[in-house]
Design a protein around this motif. Structure first.
Motif, mmCIF file in Angstrom:
data_model
loop_
_atom_site.group_PDB
_atom_site.id
_atom_site.type_symbol
_atom_site.label_atom_id
_atom_site.label_comp_id
_atom_site.label_asym_id
_atom_site.label_seq_id
_atom_site.Cartn_x
_atom_site.Cartn_y
_atom_site.Cartn_z
ATOM 1 N N THR A 67 -11.834 30.707 -19.729
ATOM 2 C CA THR A 67 -12.302 32.033 -20.119
ATOM 3 C C THR A 67 -11.080 32.932 -20.285
ATOM 4 O O THR A 67 -10.009 32.668 -19.720
ATOM 5 N N GLN A 68 -11.243 34.004 -21.043
ATOM 6 C CA GLN A 68 -10.122 34.898 -21.330
ATOM 7 C C GLN A 68 -9.575 35.567 -20.070
ATOM 8 O O GLN A 68 -8.451 36.077 -20.067
ATOM 9 N N SER A 69 -10.345 35.569 -18.989
ATOM 10 C CA SER A 69 -9.905 36.176 -17.730
ATOM 11 C C SER A 69 -9.117 35.212 -16.853
ATOM 12 O O SER A 69 -8.735 35.550 -15.734
ATOM 13 N N SER A 70 -8.855 34.011 -17.356
ATOM 14 C CA SER A 70 -8.098 33.017 -16.595
ATOM 15 C C SER A 70 -6.615 33.089 -16.926
ATOM 16 O O SER A 70 -6.205 33.650 -17.950
ATOM 17 N N CYS A 71 -5.823 32.470 -16.068
ATOM 18 C CA CYS A 71 -4.378 32.412 -16.266
ATOM 19 C C CYS A 71 -4.021 31.516 -17.459
ATOM 20 O O CYS A 71 -4.698 30.533 -17.748
ATOM 21 N N ASP A 72 -2.951 31.859 -18.135
ATOM 22 C CA ASP A 72 -2.434 31.063 -19.244
ATOM 23 C C ASP A 72 -1.932 29.710 -18.726
ATOM 24 O O ASP A 72 -1.069 29.664 -17.856
ATOM 25 N N PRO A 73 -2.435 28.592 -19.258
ATOM 26 C CA PRO A 73 -1.980 27.283 -18.791
ATOM 27 C C PRO A 73 -0.491 27.019 -19.036
ATOM 28 O O PRO A 73 0.112 26.199 -18.345
ATOM 29 N N LEU A 74 0.109 27.707 -20.018
ATOM 30 C CA LEU A 74 1.523 27.489 -20.306
ATOM 31 C C LEU A 74 2.428 28.435 -19.519
ATOM 32 O O LEU A 74 3.589 28.636 -19.873
ATOM 33 N N ASN A 75 1.902 28.988 -18.444
ATOM 34 C CA ASN A 75 2.726 29.680 -17.467
ATOM 35 C C ASN A 75 3.683 28.668 -16.836
ATOM 36 O O ASN A 75 3.310 27.522 -16.585
ATOM 37 N N ARG A 76 4.917 29.084 -16.579
ATOM 38 C CA ARG A 76 5.942 28.139 -16.106
ATOM 39 C C ARG A 76 5.516 27.410 -14.832
ATOM 40 O O ARG A 76 5.687 26.191 -14.731
ATOM 41 N N ARG A 77 4.952 28.134 -13.872
ATOM 42 C CA ARG A 77 4.556 27.481 -12.614
ATOM 43 C C ARG A 77 3.371 26.553 -12.818
ATOM 44 O O ARG A 77 3.320 25.458 -12.237
ATOM 45 N N ALA A 78 2.415 26.967 -13.638
ATOM 46 C CA ALA A 78 1.257 26.101 -13.905
ATOM 47 C C ALA A 78 1.710 24.791 -14.531
ATOM 48 O O ALA A 78 1.232 23.707 -14.172
ATOM 49 N N ILE A 79 2.641 24.864 -15.462
ATOM 50 C CA ILE A 79 3.173 23.651 -16.102
ATOM 51 C C ILE A 79 3.834 22.760 -15.061
ATOM 52 O O ILE A 79 3.624 21.542 -15.032
ATOM 53 N N ARG A 80 4.652 23.374 -14.191
ATOM 54 C CA ARG A 80 5.388 22.594 -13.200
ATOM 55 C C ARG A 80 4.437 21.900 -12.227
ATOM 56 O O ARG A 80 4.601 20.713 -11.925
ATOM 57 N N VAL A 81 3.424 22.633 -11.737
ATOM 58 C CA VAL A 81 2.465 22.050 -10.796
ATOM 59 C C VAL A 81 1.674 20.924 -11.460
ATOM 60 O O VAL A 81 1.356 19.914 -10.829
ATOM 61 N N SER A 82 1.390 21.075 -12.738
ATOM 62 C CA SER A 82 0.612 20.049 -13.447
ATOM 63 C C SER A 82 1.419 18.790 -13.724
ATOM 64 O O SER A 82 0.853 17.777 -14.162
ATOM 65 N N MET A 83 2.732 18.834 -13.495
ATOM 66 C CA MET A 83 3.623 17.718 -13.821
ATOM 67 C C MET A 83 3.548 17.378 -15.312
ATOM 68 O O MET A 83 3.681 16.223 -15.710
ATOM 69 N N GLY A 84 3.328 18.392 -16.128
ATOM 70 C CA GLY A 84 3.310 18.194 -17.571
ATOM 71 C C GLY A 84 1.980 17.741 -18.140
ATOM 72 O O GLY A 84 1.843 17.598 -19.359
ATOM 73 N N THR A 85 0.982 17.540 -17.283
ATOM 74 C CA THR A 85 -0.311 17.059 -17.804
ATOM 75 C C THR A 85 -1.018 18.116 -18.638
ATOM 76 O O THR A 85 -1.944 17.792 -19.392
ATOM 77 N N ILE A 86 -0.585 19.364 -18.546
ATOM 78 C CA ILE A 86 -1.123 20.412 -19.415
ATOM 79 C C ILE A 86 -0.892 20.054 -20.885
ATOM 80 O O ILE A 86 -1.648 20.478 -21.762
ATOM 81 N N PHE A 87 0.141 19.257 -21.153
ATOM 82 C CA PHE A 87 0.433 18.853 -22.523
ATOM 83 C C PHE A 87 -0.388 17.635 -22.963
ATOM 84 O O PHE A 87 -0.342 17.247 -24.130
ATOM 85 N N LEU A 88 -1.102 17.030 -22.037
ATOM 86 C CA LEU A 88 -1.828 15.798 -22.330
ATOM 87 C C LEU A 88 -3.320 16.014 -22.537
ATOM 88 O O LEU A 88 -3.973 15.212 -23.222
ATOM 89 N N VAL A 89 -3.887 17.050 -21.933
ATOM 90 C CA VAL A 89 -5.325 17.315 -22.022
ATOM 91 C C VAL A 89 -5.563 18.423 -23.046
ATOM 92 O O VAL A 89 -5.004 19.513 -22.912
#
Length: 266
Positions: free
Chosen positions: A151-173
Motif C-alpha cells: 500500500t502507498q502507506s508502506s515503506c519503499d522496498p528499495l530503502n537501503r536498509r530494507a535491501i540489506r536485510v532482504s539480502m537482495g531478495t527484493i530484486f528477485l520477487v
C-alpha cells in the motif's frame, strides 16, 4: 575509472552521503530514481536482476578483493575509493563489507502484469519498518510467494536498509504498489487478512489452500490492519499460538503464513 577520494566534501559523492531516500527516489524523474545497494553479495543480485549501476564507493582493498568481479563486469562505472576511516567519515558509519553501489531504479510494473501468472501474493499494508520490509521479502522469496504488493502507506522496498536485510531478495520477487483492494478482487484474488478477530479462521483451515488465487495481507505491528481492510477481506485469518501469546512480529507471522499457504505446498 578509479577516483581517489581526498575530501569528504567531494560533490561527486552526494548521492552516497547527503541525499535522503526521498531525494534519491526522485533523482532522475518520477518514474526512475536511484537506490543504494550495500555489500558485494547484494550488488551482484541486483546486477543479475538487470539493475543498472551508476557508481561504486568502496574501500581500496575491495577493488582487487570482494568487488573485483563487479568492477570488471562494469568497466565504464566510476569507482570512488578511500580508506576505511575516510569512508566511515563520509557516510557516518562503518560500511558493511565496505562497498556501496548507486543504481538506477527500474520502471514499476503494472499490477496486472505481475499478477497475471501469480497464485499466492503478499500485501504489505502500512508497514513502515524497513527491517520488517526486508525480512518479509526474504521470506517471500524463500517460501514461494509469487509477488509482493505494498500500500502507498508502506515503506519503499528499495530503502537501503530494507535491501540489506532482504539480502537482495527484493530484486528477485516481483513487486509494485497497490492503490485499492478492489483491484485484487477484480483480478480474481481472494483476500486473507491476518488479524485476531472473533470470527477469524485458523491458518490451517483447508478453505485457504483451496483458493486458486490468494492474497495474504500483513499489517503493521502496532495497530494491525485497518478495520475496513479486515471487513472487506474474504477471510480473516489467525495463527494458532500458545502460552497466551496473542501476536508475532509481522515478519515472523508472514513467514509462518507463507510456509503454510504458498510455494512449499504447491
Amino acid at each position: 575509472m578509479i577516483y581517489e577520494i581526498s575530501s569528504i566534501h567531494d560533490e561527486r559523492l552526494k548521492l552516497f552521503t547527503s541525499m535522503t531516500e526521498a531525494q534519491l527516489r526522485n533523482r532522475l524523474n518520477q518514474q526512475q530514481g536511484i537506490f543504494i545497494a550495500e555489500s558485494p553479495k547484494v550488488i551482484r543480485v541486483a546486477l543479475q536482476a538487470g539493475y543498472e549501476p551508476i557508481a561504486l564507493l568502496c574501500e581500496r582493498r575491495h577493488i582487487d578483493g570482494d568487488a573485483k568481479d563487479i568492477i570488471e563486469a562494469n568497466p565504464d562505472m566510476p569507482i570512488y575509493t578511500g580508506t576505511r576511516e575516510m569512508l566511515a567519515e563520509l557516510t557516518g558509519y562503518t560500511l558493511t563489507r565496505g562497498v556501496l553501489c548507486a543504481m538506477k531504479r527500474k520502471p514499476e510494473p503494472a499490477l496486472e502484469e505481475i499478477l497475471r501468472d501469480s497464485q499466492r501474493v503478499c500485501v504489505i499494508d502500512a508497514v513502515c519498518d524497513t527491517t520488517n520490509i526486508g525480512a518479509i521479502f526474504r521470506s517471500a522469496a524463500a517460501l514461494g510467494i509469487d509477488a509482493v504488493l505494498l500500500t502507498q502507506s508502506s515503506c519503499d522496498p528499495l530503502n537501503r536498509r530494507a535491501i540489506r536485510v532482504s539480502m537482495g531478495t527484493i530484486f528477485l520477487v516481483p513487486w509494485t504498489w497497490l492503490d485499492d483492494y478492489s483491484q485484487l478482487h477484480a483480478l480474481g484474488f481472494k483476500t486473507a487478512a491476518m488479524a485476531l478477530t472473533d470470527n477469524s479462521i485458523s491458518l490451517a483451515d483447508p478453505i485457504l489452500k483451496q483458493q486458486s488465487k490468494l492474497a495474504i495481507i500483513m499489517g503493521t505491528e502496532g495497530d494491525g490492519l485497518p478495520p475496513e481492510t479486515i471487513r472487506n477481506a474474504n477471510y480473516t485469518v489467525r495463527i494458532p499460538m500458545y502460552h497466551h501469546v496473542d501476536s508475532l512480529n509481522v515478519a515472523a507471522a508472514a513467514a509462518v503464513a507463507f510456509w503454510e499457504l504458498a510455494g512449499v505446498h504447491k
